[in-house]
Design a protein around this motif. Structure first.
Motif, PDB file in Angstrom:
ATOM      1  N   VAL A 149       0.866  -1.101  -0.042  1.00  0.00           N
ATOM      2  CA  VAL A 149      -0.289  -0.036   0.094  1.00  0.00           C
ATOM      3  C   VAL A 149       0.797   1.300   0.001  1.00  0.00           C
ATOM      4  N   CYS A 150       0.518   2.102  -0.738  1.00  0.00           N
ATOM      5  CA  CYS A 150       1.276   3.318  -1.034  1.00  0.00           C
ATOM      6  C   CYS A 150       0.380   4.589  -0.074  1.00  0.00           C
ATOM      7  N   LEU A 151       1.040   5.184   0.782  1.00  0.00           N
ATOM      8  CA  LEU A 151       0.321   6.292   1.562  1.00  0.00           C
ATOM      9  C   LEU A 151       0.360   7.716   0.848  1.00  0.00           C
ATOM     10  N   GLY A 152      -0.795   8.482   0.437  1.00  0.00           N
ATOM     11  CA  GLY A 152      -0.426   9.472  -0.177  1.00  0.00           C
ATOM     12  C   GLY A 152      -1.296  10.684   0.599  1.00  0.00           C
ATOM     13  N   ASN A 168       4.974   0.875  10.178  1.00  0.00           N
ATOM     14  CA  ASN A 168       5.794   0.534   9.259  1.00  0.00           C
ATOM     15  C   ASN A 168       5.061  -0.594   8.091  1.00  0.00           C
ATOM     16  N   GLU A 169       4.633  -1.540   8.709  1.00  0.00           N
ATOM     17  CA  GLU A 169       4.223  -2.603   8.270  1.00  0.00           C
ATOM     18  C   GLU A 169       3.140  -2.586   7.042  1.00  0.00           C
ATOM     19  N   LEU A 170       2.630  -1.415   7.221  1.00  0.00           N
ATOM     20  CA  LEU A 170       1.406  -1.196   6.540  1.00  0.00           C
ATOM     21  C   LEU A 170       1.772  -0.346   5.009  1.00  0.00           C
ATOM     22  N   PHE A 171       2.806   0.360   5.140  1.00  0.00           N
ATOM     23  CA  PHE A 171       3.030   1.113   4.132  1.00  0.00           C
ATOM     24  C   PHE A 171       4.549   1.088   3.659  1.00  0.00           C
ATOM     25  N   LYS A 172       4.568   0.712   2.292  1.00  0.00           N
ATOM     26  CA  LYS A 172       5.786   0.287   1.903  1.00  0.00           C
ATOM     27  C   LYS A 172       6.298   1.575   1.244  1.00  0.00           C
ATOM     28  N   CYS A 193      11.951  14.186   3.692  1.00  0.00           N
ATOM     29  CA  CYS A 193      12.247  12.883   2.762  1.00  0.00           C
ATOM     30  C   CYS A 193      13.071  11.990   3.350  1.00  0.00           C
ATOM     31  N   PHE A 194      14.323  12.498   3.788  1.00  0.00           N
ATOM     32  CA  PHE A 194      15.219  11.663   4.594  1.00  0.00           C
ATOM     33  C   PHE A 194      14.625  11.025   5.906  1.00  0.00           C
ATOM     34  N   TYR A 195      13.998  11.693   6.544  1.00  0.00           N
ATOM     35  CA  TYR A 195      13.462  11.215   7.714  1.00  0.00           C
ATOM     36  C   TYR A 195      12.505   9.941   7.562  1.00  0.00           C
ATOM     37  N   MET A 200      11.323   5.476   9.040  1.00  0.00           N
ATOM     38  CA  MET A 200      10.210   5.004   8.430  1.00  0.00           C
ATOM     39  C   MET A 200      10.339   3.641   7.511  1.00  0.00           C
ATOM     40  N   SER A 201      11.753   3.520   6.911  1.00  0.00           N
ATOM     41  CA  SER A 201      11.972   2.625   6.010  1.00  0.00           C
ATOM     42  C   SER A 201      10.637   2.339   4.837  1.00  0.00           C
ATOM     43  N   ALA A 202      10.525   3.614   4.488  1.00  0.00           N
ATOM     44  CA  ALA A 202       9.382   3.665   3.263  1.00  0.00           C
ATOM     45  C   ALA A 202      10.020   4.129   1.942  1.00  0.00           C
ATOM     46  N   GLN A 203       9.418   3.688   0.846  1.00  0.00           N
ATOM     47  CA  GLN A 203      10.373   4.182  -0.428  1.00  0.00           C
ATOM     48  C   GLN A 203       9.437   5.459  -0.744  1.00  0.00           C
TER      49      GLN A 203
END
Length: 249
Positions: A149-152, A168-172, A193-195, A200-203
């Protein structure tokens, strides 16, 4: 349909149905040259999209989304055949439907996966349901099924980078933008962006890139992918020609 003063359409009107089943496709530039990426979304032709979806009551929005999923299924099959590379497609869905449609959405994503298409849900996160347990259970169900899932809809301007919270597990993926138009905000944008990337280990998918200046700013971030009219303009999905990019990075 729940209407406001500017709404004069009959829900049984065929032209009205056609107005919100128009599928638009926008190319997404990925750092991975082996992958084709695009965002898929439906928008009305003659009205502002946000107002349109807010004007839909739940039952109509549910019916609307089922029609869209049917059209999406047909498009994805053709889109995948148009290129030899594996493709990842981001499908925008209204968040308030998720707890009622998670099973159907998972079935659609499973079907796409069997055809070598990675279908990722793109959800804007409204503030009033961010702590909704039922909504989160639906997201975990999707994630447990091996889907992403992408968070927008995250407005980086209204938040300090360290105030950004999510499971973290919900949004890659996190999609945010536009880049700042005020030079004084550039460091805030880049820090955020860096944070997101590091903590959060998100792309990161950076959206609404409209100029060379925007492109120069986002290239200073740890982005995963880029989108916006300066990268690739959205087009009506009438034909399945390959998406071409306007800029070279």
């Amino acid at each position: 349909m729940k209407q406001d003063d500017s709404w004069n359409m009959d829900e049984n009107d065929v032209e009205w149905w056609n107005s919100y089943t128009r599928l638009f496709v926008q190319g997404i530039y990925s750092k991975n040259p082996k992958k084709r990426m695009a965002g898929l979304y439906f928008r009305p032709i003659s009205m502002e999209a946000t107002s349109f979806y807010k004007s839909c009551d739940f039952n109509l929005l549910l019916m609307n989304t089922k029609v869209q999923m049917s059209l999406l299924d047909e498009f994805c099959k053709t889109y995948n055949q148009a290129g030899r590379r594996p493709c990842q497609l981001f499908f925008k869905v209204e968040a308030r439907l998720l707890s009622h449609m998670s099973g159907q959405l998972i079935a659609l994503m499973d079907n796409m996966h069997s055809q070598n298409i990675e279908l990722t849900l793109d959800l804007n996160l409204p503030r009033h349901i961010s702590n909704d347990k039922e909504w989160q259970r639906s997201l975990f169900k999707i994630a447990d099924g091996g889907h992403m899932v992408c968070l927008g809809g995250y407005n980086w301007k209204d938040n300090e980078s360290n105030s950004f919270h999510m499971v973290n597990e919900l949004f890659k993926y996190v999609r945010l933008g536009p880049p700042p138009s005020n030079l004084a905000e550039v460091n805030h944008f880049i820090d955020t962006c860096f944070y997101i990337k590091e903590k959060m280990s998100a792309q990161l998918i950076l959206d609404r890139i409209q100029s060379q200046t925007d492109l120069d700013i986002v290239c200073r971030t740890p982005f995963f992918a880029l989108m916006g009219d300066y990268i690739s303009t959205a087009y009506l999905a009438k034909s399945m020609e390959d998406i071409s990019y306007k800029v070279m990075l």
